[in-house]
Design a protein around this motif. Structure first.
Motif, PDB file in Angstrom:
ATOM      1  N   PRO A  53       0.728  -1.323  -0.051  1.00 15.64           N
ATOM      2  CA  PRO A  53      -0.012   0.078   0.016  1.00 15.64           C
ATOM      3  C   PRO A  53       0.698   1.406  -0.047  1.00 15.64           C
ATOM      4  O   PRO A  53       0.474   2.131  -0.680  1.00 15.64           O
ATOM      5  N   THR A  54       2.029   1.293   0.690  1.00 15.78           N
ATOM      6  CA  THR A  54       2.771   2.480   0.772  1.00 15.78           C
ATOM      7  C   THR A  54       3.337   2.711  -0.470  1.00 15.78           C
ATOM      8  O   THR A  54       3.383   3.830  -0.953  1.00 15.78           O
ATOM      9  N   VAL A  55       3.860   1.860  -1.340  1.00 17.02           N
ATOM     10  CA  VAL A  55       4.519   1.952  -2.650  1.00 17.02           C
ATOM     11  C   VAL A  55       3.568   2.329  -3.658  1.00 17.02           C
ATOM     12  O   VAL A  55       3.844   3.141  -4.418  1.00 17.02           O
ATOM     13  N   LYS A  56       2.370   1.675  -3.680  1.00 14.21           N
ATOM     14  CA  LYS A  56       1.238   2.146  -4.546  1.00 14.21           C
ATOM     15  C   LYS A  56       0.939   3.808  -4.107  1.00 14.21           C
ATOM     16  O   LYS A  56       0.681   4.622  -5.201  1.00 14.21           O
ATOM     17  N   ARG A  57       0.831   4.222  -2.885  1.00  5.80           N
ATOM     18  CA  ARG A  57       0.620   5.626  -2.431  1.00  5.80           C
ATOM     19  C   ARG A  57       1.831   6.570  -3.254  1.00  5.80           C
ATOM     20  O   ARG A  57       1.520   7.532  -3.748  1.00  5.80           O
ATOM     21  N   ILE A  58       3.120   6.079  -3.103  1.00  6.28           N
ATOM     22  CA  ILE A  58       4.259   6.744  -3.608  1.00  6.28           C
ATOM     23  C   ILE A  58       4.080   6.848  -5.197  1.00  6.28           C
ATOM     24  O   ILE A  58       4.319   8.073  -5.751  1.00  6.28           O
ATOM     25  N   ALA A  59       3.642   5.722  -5.732  1.00  7.45           N
ATOM     26  CA  ALA A  59       3.681   5.908  -7.111  1.00  7.45           C
ATOM     27  C   ALA A  59       2.659   6.822  -7.700  1.00  7.45           C
ATOM     28  O   ALA A  59       2.834   7.537  -8.704  1.00  7.45           O
TER      29      ALA A  59
ATOM     30  N   PHE B 196      13.020   4.483  -7.691  1.00  5.66           N
ATOM     31  CA  PHE B 196      13.272   3.427  -6.672  1.00  5.66           C
ATOM     32  C   PHE B 196      14.589   2.772  -7.248  1.00  5.66           C
ATOM     33  O   PHE B 196      14.801   2.456  -8.400  1.00  5.66           O
ATOM     34  N   VAL B 197      15.252   2.386  -6.156  1.00  4.51           N
ATOM     35  CA  VAL B 197      16.438   1.697  -6.394  1.00  4.51           C
ATOM     36  C   VAL B 197      16.593   0.590  -5.326  1.00  4.51           C
ATOM     37  O   VAL B 197      16.173   0.714  -4.219  1.00  4.51           O
ATOM     38  N   VAL B 198      16.485  -0.923  -5.946  1.00  4.41           N
ATOM     39  CA  VAL B 198      16.137  -1.977  -5.320  1.00  4.41           C
ATOM     40  C   VAL B 198      17.213  -3.056  -5.754  1.00  4.41           C
ATOM     41  O   VAL B 198      17.854  -2.636  -6.500  1.00  4.41           O
ATOM     42  N   PRO B 199      17.253  -4.127  -4.650  1.00  6.56           N
ATOM     43  CA  PRO B 199      18.107  -5.226  -4.833  1.00  6.56           C
ATOM     44  C   PRO B 199      17.644  -6.208  -6.175  1.00  6.56           C
ATOM     45  O   PRO B 199      16.427  -5.878  -6.728  1.00  6.56           O
ATOM     46  N   LEU B 200      18.632  -6.736  -6.710  1.00  8.04           N
ATOM     47  CA  LEU B 200      18.125  -7.444  -7.883  1.00  8.04           C
ATOM     48  C   LEU B 200      16.972  -8.325  -7.807  1.00  8.04           C
ATOM     49  O   LEU B 200      16.758  -8.970  -6.720  1.00  8.04           O
ATOM     50  N   GLY B 201      16.017  -8.263  -8.797  1.00  9.37           N
ATOM     51  CA  GLY B 201      14.837  -9.128  -8.581  1.00  9.37           C
ATOM     52  C   GLY B 201      13.706  -8.524  -8.277  1.00  9.37           C
ATOM     53  O   GLY B 201      12.581  -9.078  -8.301  1.00  9.37           O
ATOM     54  N   MET B 202      13.815  -7.351  -7.799  1.00 10.35           N
ATOM     55  CA  MET B 202      12.504  -6.442  -7.346  1.00 10.35           C
ATOM     56  C   MET B 202      12.133  -5.403  -8.306  1.00 10.35           C
ATOM     57  O   MET B 202      11.087  -4.990  -7.796  1.00 10.35           O
ATOM     58  N   GLY B 203      12.653  -5.542  -9.602  1.00  9.81           N
ATOM     59  CA  GLY B 203      12.142  -4.477 -10.395  1.00  9.81           C
ATOM     60  C   GLY B 203      10.616  -4.718 -10.875  1.00  9.81           C
ATOM     61  O   GLY B 203      10.007  -3.711 -10.932  1.00  9.81           O
ATOM     62  N   THR B 204      10.486  -5.989 -11.288  1.00  8.24           N
ATOM     63  CA  THR B 204       9.308  -6.170 -11.817  1.00  8.24           C
ATOM     64  C   THR B 204       8.361  -6.016 -10.901  1.00  8.24           C
ATOM     65  O   THR B 204       7.043  -5.503 -11.128  1.00  8.24           O
ATOM     66  N   TRP B 205       8.355  -6.506  -9.729  1.00  5.80           N
ATOM     67  CA  TRP B 205       7.298  -6.190  -8.716  1.00  5.80           C
ATOM     68  C   TRP B 205       6.993  -4.755  -8.366  1.00  5.80           C
ATOM     69  O   TRP B 205       5.743  -4.517  -8.373  1.00  5.80           O
ATOM     70  N   CYS B 206       7.890  -3.914  -8.459  1.00  7.05           N
ATOM     71  CA  CYS B 206       7.868  -2.393  -8.370  1.00  7.05           C
ATOM     72  C   CYS B 206       6.872  -2.035  -9.490  1.00  7.05           C
ATOM     73  O   CYS B 206       5.943  -1.065  -9.400  1.00  7.05           O
ATOM     74  N   ARG B 207       7.248  -2.392 -10.815  1.00  3.27           N
ATOM     75  CA  ARG B 207       6.518  -1.779 -11.723  1.00  3.27           C
ATOM     76  C   ARG B 207       5.242  -2.341 -11.846  1.00  3.27           C
ATOM     77  O   ARG B 207       4.412  -1.451 -12.436  1.00  3.27           O
ATOM     78  N   LYS B 208       4.842  -3.444 -11.543  1.00  2.00           N
ATOM     79  CA  LYS B 208       3.372  -3.975 -11.595  1.00  2.00           C
ATOM     80  C   LYS B 208       2.686  -3.206 -10.461  1.00  2.00           C
ATOM     81  O   LYS B 208       1.238  -3.251 -10.410  1.00  2.00           O
ATOM     82  N   ARG B 209       3.352  -2.382  -9.547  1.00  2.00           N
ATOM     83  CA  ARG B 209       2.530  -1.556  -8.445  1.00  2.00           C
ATOM     84  C   ARG B 209       2.441  -0.088  -8.999  1.00  2.00           C
ATOM     85  O   ARG B 209       2.332   0.420  -8.204  1.00  2.00           O
TER      86      ARG B 209
ATOM     87  N   VAL C 144       4.947   1.681 -10.155  1.00  2.00           N
ATOM     88  CA  VAL C 144       6.405   2.535 -10.168  1.00  2.00           C
ATOM     89  C   VAL C 144       6.935   2.724 -11.526  1.00  2.00           C
ATOM     90  O   VAL C 144       6.972   1.530 -12.258  1.00  2.00           O
ATOM     91  N   ARG C 145       7.364   3.851 -12.095  1.00  2.20           N
ATOM     92  CA  ARG C 145       7.504   4.246 -13.537  1.00  2.20           C
ATOM     93  C   ARG C 145       9.197   4.024 -13.450  1.00  2.20           C
ATOM     94  O   ARG C 145       9.636   3.622 -14.560  1.00  2.20           O
ATOM     95  N   HIS C 146       9.879   4.461 -12.533  1.00  3.44           N
ATOM     96  CA  HIS C 146      11.280   4.289 -12.399  1.00  3.44           C
ATOM     97  C   HIS C 146      11.866   3.650 -11.667  1.00  3.44           C
ATOM     98  O   HIS C 146      11.859   3.831 -10.375  1.00  3.44           O
ATOM     99  N   VAL C 147      12.561   2.590 -11.907  1.00  2.00           N
ATOM    100  CA  VAL C 147      13.146   1.439 -10.908  1.00  2.00           C
ATOM    101  C   VAL C 147      14.631   0.997 -11.502  1.00  2.00           C
ATOM    102  O   VAL C 147      14.617   0.663 -12.642  1.00  2.00           O
ATOM    103  N   THR C 148      15.355   1.149 -10.495  1.00  2.00           N
ATOM    104  CA  THR C 148      16.842   0.554 -10.965  1.00  2.00           C
ATOM    105  C   THR C 148      17.177  -0.666  -9.998  1.00  2.00           C
ATOM    106  O   THR C 148      17.112  -0.603  -8.895  1.00  2.00           O
ATOM    107  N   GLU C 149      17.750  -1.804 -10.515  1.00  2.00           N
ATOM    108  CA  GLU C 149      18.247  -2.814  -9.422  1.00  2.00           C
ATOM    109  C   GLU C 149      19.460  -2.777  -9.647  1.00  2.00           C
ATOM    110  O   GLU C 149      20.223  -2.617 -10.420  1.00  2.00           O
ATOM    111  N   ARG C 150      20.196  -3.113  -8.222  1.00  2.00           N
ATOM    112  CA  ARG C 150      21.390  -3.170  -8.215  1.00  2.00           C
ATOM    113  C   ARG C 150      21.978  -4.423  -7.356  1.00  2.00           C
ATOM    114  O   ARG C 150      21.225  -4.887  -6.293  1.00  2.00           O
ATOM    115  N   ASP C 151      22.993  -4.980  -7.879  1.00  2.00           N
ATOM    116  CA  ASP C 151      23.898  -5.927  -6.932  1.00  2.00           C
ATOM    117  C   ASP C 151      24.585  -5.587  -5.781  1.00  2.00           C
ATOM    118  O   ASP C 151      24.963  -4.292  -5.841  1.00  2.00           O
ATOM    119  N   TRP C 152      25.107  -6.485  -4.928  1.00  2.00           N
ATOM    120  CA  TRP C 152      26.042  -6.162  -4.043  1.00  2.00           C
ATOM    121  C   TRP C 152      27.216  -5.113  -4.592  1.00  2.00           C
ATOM    122  O   TRP C 152      27.670  -5.926  -5.607  1.00  2.00           O
TER     123      TRP C 152
END
Length: 336
Positions: free
Chosen positions: A140-146, A154-167, A169-177
């Motif tokens: 719910p918080t992510v959807k309110r932000i979007a 949004f800057v997130v760990p690997l594997g979370m970009g698709t989840w964010c876009r489905k909620r 989020v228009r701009h998301v970048t994934e990063r590894d350690w």
């Protein structure tokens, strides 16, 4: 066909063909989860705060004041942190809903109010997420932000970009350690943590977990995210330190035999704080959700005892009230 990790790099110890892992040995054994659930049910844990929930809220909560334009950090409760750097707002792990759960009627319930609402922010530029557990990634918080701030990055760990876009989020970048991104004079680097990920019964460890280092010309901040203690964490300070600001977890550690591989206790947090040079440190991961057997009011008392046992009388690692902030112009003063 079995799911395969699309980011898999055989040269990286935390990668597997099926997802991700910790470099440290797994401490839990088969049957431990069932044992913990039986024991906490038999002992009626967690217990409420000693003086009750209203007194706890009165002692440890206030609404956040977003006034001013200086570089500043706010603790929003649990692991949620707001920063204002270079007049830009960075929000970290914003779980601001009534429950840390996929269901609106069940799961860990918020015991202290959220000190602000997304719509109160004058603007929002960056959102950092450490991992996909419900007390850190709140739908719910992510959807309110979007909805309110569609240009937020949004800057997130690997594997979370698709989840964010489905909620939404228009701009998301994934990063590894150890990978970074620069946004408007602020460098954001994903760093290791000793933890795990799971959002459904089918996606365990398919996305990465991490901490974040946030750096501009004046602030070098390590947000540990969720992490058990590990000597490997010292590499973060060696590579990206020295830090003048940190956020380290002190709660959800009981029982230690079950939680130690994913959540550090206050004694371990103090040891880590000493090892990284004793920066101003915000104790996080307590005071909101009852996720383990420690009562809400136990972590701050345990932190005070850990500091005393370590021979430390330093005010740079003490509990903050939920909703309070501290100016980063002078990190030893100006609390509001």
């Amino acid at each position: 066909m079995a799911w395969q990790n699309p980011w898999y790099d055989a040269a990286l110890a935390h990668h597997t063909p099926e997802g991700f892992r910790n470099p440290e040995p797994e401490l839990r054994q088969p049957g431990d989860l069932q044992r913990w659930r039986r024991e906490r049910k038999a002992d009626h844990l967690p217990l409420p705060p000693q003086a009750g929930y209203p007194a706890f809220i009165a002692r440890w909560y206030q609404e956040s004041d977003l006034g001013g334009d200086d570089d500043r950090i706010w603790w929003l409760g649990h692991a949620a942190v707001l920063m204002r750097l270079n007049r830009r707002y960075i929000l970290i792990d914003p779980a601001l809903s009534a429950r840390a759960s996929p269901l609106p009627f069940a799961g860990p319930q918020r015991k202290t109010p959220a000190p602000l609402h997304i719509a109160q922010l004058p603007h929002l530029d960056v959102v950092l997420i450490s991992h996909n557990h419900y007390d850190h990634l709140d739908r719910p918080t992510v959807k309110r932000i979007a909805r309110h701030f569609p240009d937020a990055q949004f800057v997130v760990p690997l594997g979370m970009g698709t989840w964010c876009r489905k909620r939404g989020v228009r701009h998301v970048t994934e990063r590894d350690w150890w990978q970074s991104i620069d946004i408007a004079g602020v460098t954001l680097t994903a760093v290791p943590a000793r933890h795990w990920s799971m959002r459904t019964f089918w996606d365990r460890n398919r996305s990465l977990w991490c901490g974040w280092v946030v750096r501009n010309q004046n602030v070098n901040f390590w947000f540990s995210g969720d992490s058990g203690y590990s000597e490997n964490l010292l590499e973060i300070a060696e590579r990206l330190g020295p830090f003048n600001l940190a956020a380290l977890p002190i709660g959800a550690y009981a029982p230690k035999w079950f939680m130690r591989g994913q959540h550090m206790d206050p004694d371990q947090a103090v040891r880590l704080w000493q090892a990284i040079g004793r920066p101003l440190t915000l104790p996080i991961h307590w005071g909101v959700f009852e996720l383990a057997d420690d009562p809400l009011d136990e972590p701050p008392a345990a932190l005070a005892q850990a500091m005393q046992s370590a021979g430390e009388m330093d005010s740079r690692f003490v509990p903050w009230r939920i909703g309070t902030s501290r100016s980063l112009r002078n990190s030893d003063s100006d609390v509001s």
